[in-house]
Design a protein around this motif. Structure first.
Motif, PDB file in Angstrom:
ATOM      1  N   ALA A 105       0.672  -1.240   0.125  1.00 20.91           N
ATOM      2  CA  ALA A 105       0.001  -0.060   0.169  1.00 20.91           C
ATOM      3  C   ALA A 105       0.997   1.305  -0.089  1.00 20.91           C
ATOM      4  CB  ALA A 105      -0.843  -0.002   1.228  1.00 20.91           C
ATOM      5  N   CYS A 106       0.222   2.196  -0.823  1.00 20.72           N
ATOM      6  CA  CYS A 106       1.030   3.455  -0.762  1.00 20.72           C
ATOM      7  C   CYS A 106       0.026   4.796  -0.557  1.00 20.72           C
ATOM      8  CB  CYS A 106       1.730   3.793  -2.012  1.00 20.72           C
ATOM      9  SG  CYS A 106       2.450   5.407  -2.391  1.00 20.72           S
ATOM     10  N   THR A 107       0.129   5.232   0.715  1.00 21.52           N
ATOM     11  CA  THR A 107      -0.683   6.146   1.117  1.00 21.52           C
ATOM     12  C   THR A 107      -0.184   7.722   0.601  1.00 21.52           C
ATOM     13  OG1 THR A 107      -1.286   5.035   3.185  1.00 21.52           O
ATOM     14  CG2 THR A 107      -1.824   7.472   2.896  1.00 21.52           C
ATOM     15  N   ILE A 108      -1.056   8.248   0.008  1.00 17.05           N
ATOM     16  CA  ILE A 108      -0.465   9.656  -0.649  1.00 17.05           C
ATOM     17  C   ILE A 108      -1.402  10.711  -0.076  1.00 17.05           C
ATOM     18  CG2 ILE A 108      -0.610  10.942  -2.792  1.00 17.05           C
ATOM     19  CD1 ILE A 108      -0.081   8.359  -4.437  1.00 17.05           C
ATOM     20  N   GLN A 109      -0.593  11.749   0.380  1.00 17.75           N
ATOM     21  CA  GLN A 109      -1.168  12.942   0.973  1.00 17.75           C
ATOM     22  C   GLN A 109      -0.872  14.129   0.154  1.00 17.75           C
ATOM     23  OE1 GLN A 109       0.688  12.895   5.158  1.00 17.75           O
ATOM     24  NE2 GLN A 109      -1.022  11.664   5.924  1.00 17.75           N
ATOM     25  N   GLY A 110      -1.820  14.868   0.055  1.00 16.81           N
ATOM     26  CA  GLY A 110      -1.599  16.020  -0.753  1.00 16.81           C
ATOM     27  C   GLY A 110      -2.319  16.041  -2.010  1.00 16.81           C
ATOM     28  N   ASN A 111      -2.266  16.849  -2.809  1.00 17.53           N
ATOM     29  CA  ASN A 111      -3.220  17.151  -4.090  1.00 17.53           C
ATOM     30  C   ASN A 111      -2.594  16.385  -5.174  1.00 17.53           C
ATOM     31  OD1 ASN A 111      -4.916  17.999  -5.744  1.00 17.53           O
ATOM     32  ND2 ASN A 111      -4.006  20.191  -6.127  1.00 17.53           N
ATOM     33  N   ILE A 112      -3.442  15.337  -5.349  1.00 19.42           N
ATOM     34  CA  ILE A 112      -2.480  14.582  -6.583  1.00 19.42           C
ATOM     35  C   ILE A 112      -2.792  15.065  -7.950  1.00 19.42           C
ATOM     36  CG2 ILE A 112      -2.905  12.299  -5.078  1.00 19.42           C
ATOM     37  CD1 ILE A 112      -5.275  11.682  -7.046  1.00 19.42           C
ATOM     38  N   GLY A 113      -3.574  16.073  -8.044  1.00 20.25           N
ATOM     39  CA  GLY A 113      -3.701  16.674  -9.359  1.00 20.25           C
ATOM     40  C   GLY A 113      -4.782  15.819 -10.323  1.00 20.25           C
ATOM     41  N   SER A 114      -4.942  16.540 -11.520  1.00 21.04           N
ATOM     42  CA  SER A 114      -5.630  15.574 -12.887  1.00 21.04           C
ATOM     43  C   SER A 114      -5.355  16.119 -13.841  1.00 21.04           C
ATOM     44  CB  SER A 114      -7.148  15.812 -12.657  1.00 21.04           C
ATOM     45  OG  SER A 114      -7.836  15.125 -13.465  1.00 21.04           O
ATOM     46  N   PRO A 115      -4.669  15.573 -14.915  1.00 20.30           N
ATOM     47  CA  PRO A 115      -4.647  13.954 -14.654  1.00 20.30           C
ATOM     48  C   PRO A 115      -3.317  13.596 -13.845  1.00 20.30           C
ATOM     49  CG  PRO A 115      -3.617  14.795 -16.860  1.00 20.30           C
ATOM     50  CD  PRO A 115      -4.270  16.102 -16.210  1.00 20.30           C
ATOM     51  N   TRP A 116      -3.077  12.366 -13.333  1.00 23.58           N
ATOM     52  CA  TRP A 116      -2.068  11.941 -12.836  1.00 23.58           C
ATOM     53  C   TRP A 116      -1.597  10.592 -13.406  1.00 23.58           C
ATOM     54  CZ3 TRP A 116      -3.453   7.447 -11.238  1.00 23.58           C
ATOM     55  CH2 TRP A 116      -4.859   7.208 -10.735  1.00 23.58           C
ATOM     56  N   CYS A 117      -0.442  10.312 -12.921  1.00 21.42           N
ATOM     57  CA  CYS A 117       0.324   9.070 -13.050  1.00 21.42           C
ATOM     58  C   CYS A 117       0.967   8.547 -12.021  1.00 21.42           C
ATOM     59  CB  CYS A 117       1.340   9.105 -14.323  1.00 21.42           C
ATOM     60  SG  CYS A 117       2.489   7.700 -14.665  1.00 21.42           S
ATOM     61  N   MET A 118       0.737   7.180 -11.832  1.00 21.31           N
ATOM     62  CA  MET A 118       1.065   6.686 -10.535  1.00 21.31           C
ATOM     63  C   MET A 118       1.913   5.213 -10.727  1.00 21.31           C
ATOM     64  SD  MET A 118      -1.590   7.284  -7.622  1.00 21.31           S
ATOM     65  CE  MET A 118      -2.570   9.039  -7.406  1.00 21.31           C
ATOM     66  N   ALA A 119       2.894   5.111 -10.271  1.00 27.42           N
ATOM     67  CA  ALA A 119       3.730   3.668 -10.302  1.00 27.42           C
ATOM     68  C   ALA A 119       4.186   3.066  -9.254  1.00 27.42           C
ATOM     69  CB  ALA A 119       4.814   4.111 -11.241  1.00 27.42           C
ATOM     70  N   TRP A 120       4.637   1.994  -9.357  1.00 26.50           N
ATOM     71  CA  TRP A 120       5.317   1.121  -8.367  1.00 26.50           C
ATOM     72  C   TRP A 120       6.796   0.876  -8.918  1.00 26.50           C
ATOM     73  CZ3 TRP A 120       4.635   0.313  -3.323  1.00 26.50           C
ATOM     74  CH2 TRP A 120       3.324   0.317  -2.855  1.00 26.50           C
ATOM     75  N   PHE A 121       7.716   1.015  -8.293  1.00 25.89           N
ATOM     76  CA  PHE A 121       9.086   0.623  -8.556  1.00 25.89           C
ATOM     77  C   PHE A 121       9.612  -0.331  -7.817  1.00 25.89           C
ATOM     78  CE2 PHE A 121      10.336   3.428 -12.190  1.00 25.89           C
ATOM     79  CZ  PHE A 121       9.462   4.403 -12.154  1.00 25.89           C
ATOM     80  N   ARG A 122      10.679  -0.798  -8.075  1.00 23.03           N
ATOM     81  CA  ARG A 122      11.598  -1.851  -7.178  1.00 23.03           C
ATOM     82  C   ARG A 122      12.997  -1.840  -7.367  1.00 23.03           C
ATOM     83  NH1 ARG A 122      10.143  -7.943  -8.964  1.00 23.03           N
ATOM     84  NH2 ARG A 122      11.597  -8.136 -10.742  1.00 23.03           N
ATOM     85  N   GLN A 123      13.775  -1.700  -6.289  1.00 28.06           N
ATOM     86  CA  GLN A 123      15.147  -1.715  -6.471  1.00 28.06           C
ATOM     87  C   GLN A 123      15.774  -2.661  -5.583  1.00 28.06           C
ATOM     88  OE1 GLN A 123      17.041   2.056  -5.610  1.00 28.06           O
ATOM     89  NE2 GLN A 123      18.722   1.710  -6.757  1.00 28.06           N
ATOM     90  N   ALA A 124      16.503  -3.663  -6.130  1.00 31.93           N
ATOM     91  CA  ALA A 124      17.302  -4.689  -5.366  1.00 31.93           C
ATOM     92  C   ALA A 124      18.655  -4.355  -5.041  1.00 31.93           C
ATOM     93  CB  ALA A 124      17.368  -6.028  -6.284  1.00 31.93           C
ATOM     94  N   PRO A 125      19.344  -4.796  -4.290  1.00 30.42           N
ATOM     95  CA  PRO A 125      20.795  -4.528  -3.762  1.00 30.42           C
ATOM     96  C   PRO A 125      21.708  -4.378  -5.206  1.00 30.42           C
ATOM     97  CG  PRO A 125      19.993  -5.706  -2.067  1.00 30.42           C
ATOM     98  CD  PRO A 125      18.960  -5.703  -3.070  1.00 30.42           C
ATOM     99  N   GLY A 126      22.402  -3.508  -5.518  1.00 34.38           N
ATOM    100  CA  GLY A 126      23.406  -3.481  -6.536  1.00 34.38           C
ATOM    101  C   GLY A 126      22.548  -3.359  -7.867  1.00 34.38           C
ATOM    102  N   LYS A 127      21.449  -3.189  -7.973  1.00 38.70           N
ATOM    103  CA  LYS A 127      20.798  -3.102  -9.279  1.00 38.70           C
ATOM    104  C   LYS A 127      20.070  -1.784  -9.549  1.00 38.70           C
ATOM    105  CE  LYS A 127      19.874  -8.001  -9.948  1.00 38.70           C
ATOM    106  NZ  LYS A 127      18.723  -9.044 -10.460  1.00 38.70           N
ATOM    107  N   GLU A 128      19.619  -1.258 -10.639  1.00 41.50           N
ATOM    108  CA  GLU A 128      19.045  -0.345 -10.790  1.00 41.50           C
ATOM    109  C   GLU A 128      17.460  -0.036 -10.380  1.00 41.50           C
ATOM    110  OE1 GLU A 128      21.515   1.499 -14.525  1.00 41.50           O
ATOM    111  OE2 GLU A 128      19.562   1.073 -14.870  1.00 41.50           O
ATOM    112  N   ARG A 129      16.955   0.867  -9.978  1.00 42.10           N
ATOM    113  CA  ARG A 129      15.381   1.050  -9.642  1.00 42.10           C
ATOM    114  C   ARG A 129      14.492   0.651 -11.065  1.00 42.10           C
ATOM    115  NH1 ARG A 129      13.369   5.472  -5.470  1.00 42.10           N
ATOM    116  NH2 ARG A 129      15.174   4.534  -4.621  1.00 42.10           N
ATOM    117  N   GLU A 130      13.781  -0.092 -10.872  1.00 40.47           N
ATOM    118  CA  GLU A 130      13.003  -0.532 -12.353  1.00 40.47           C
ATOM    119  C   GLU A 130      11.543  -0.274 -12.053  1.00 40.47           C
ATOM    120  OE1 GLU A 130      13.714  -4.469 -13.466  1.00 40.47           O
ATOM    121  OE2 GLU A 130      13.203  -5.298 -11.521  1.00 40.47           O
ATOM    122  N   VAL A 131      10.661   0.031 -12.966  1.00 44.17           N
ATOM    123  CA  VAL A 131       9.238  -0.016 -12.956  1.00 44.17           C
ATOM    124  C   VAL A 131       8.742  -1.398 -12.792  1.00 44.17           C
ATOM    125  CG1 VAL A 131       9.021   0.063 -15.432  1.00 44.17           C
ATOM    126  CG2 VAL A 131       7.472   1.482 -13.822  1.00 44.17           C
TER     127      VAL A 131
END
Length: 126
Positions: free
Chosen positions: A21-47
Motif C-alpha cells: 500500500a502507498c498512502t498519498i497525502q496532498g493534491n494528486i492533481g488531474s490528470p495523474w500518473c502513479m507507479a510502483w518501482f523496485r530496487q534490489a541491492p546493486g541493481k537499478e530502480r525499475e518500474v
C-alpha cells in the motif's frame, strides 16, 4: 508536492502473496500518473507497474499476470497486489506519483518522479 508512504512489505515464501500500500497525502492533481518501482541491492530502480487517472494501467513483463496495480480514491491509497512471488522479486518497493499523464511522462524511468517515499522491503525465500 505529495507525501508518499509505503507499507505492506515483509518476508514470504516463494509462491506466496503480498499486498503493498502507498498512502498519498496532498493534491494528486488531474490528470495523474502513479507507479510502483523496485530496487534490489546493486541493481537499478525499475518500474513494476503504472496506472493513470483515466483508469488505464500497464505492467513490466516480469509482473504481467502476477502483479496488479490499483488506486483507491476514497482511501488515497495506491495498491500493488503481488502473487506467485519468486526470490527474484526480493527488493525494496517504492511508489511514485506525477501530476501528468503517464503517456506524457517517461513513466518507466525513476528520473521522471519526485519525491519518493521511504520504500517497503519485500523478501521472498525459496
Amino acid at each position: 508536492q505529495v507525501h508518499l508512504e509505503e507499507s505492506g512489505g515483509g518476508s514470504v515464501q516463494a509462491g506466496g502473496s503480498l499486498r503493498l500500500a502507498c498512502t498519498i497525502q496532498g493534491n494528486i492533481g488531474s490528470p495523474w500518473c502513479m507507479a510502483w518501482f523496485r530496487q534490489a541491492p546493486g541493481k537499478e530502480r525499475e518500474v513494476v507497474a503504472a496506472t493513470e487517472s483515466d483508469g488505464s494501467s500497464s505492467a513490466a513483463s516480469f509482473a504481467q499476470g502476477r502483479f496488479f496495480i490499483s488506486w483507491e480514491n476514497a482511501e488515497s491509497t495506491l495498491y500493488l497486489e503481488m502473487n506467485s512471488l519468486k526470490p527474484d522479486d526480493s527488493a525494496t518497493y517504492y511508489c511514485a506519483h506525477e501530476p501528468t499523464r503517464c503517456i506524457w511522462l517517461a513513466y518507466s524511468s525513476p528520473r521522471a518522479y519526485n519525491p519518493w517515499g521511504q520504500g517497503t522491503q519485500v523478501t521472498v525465500s525459496s
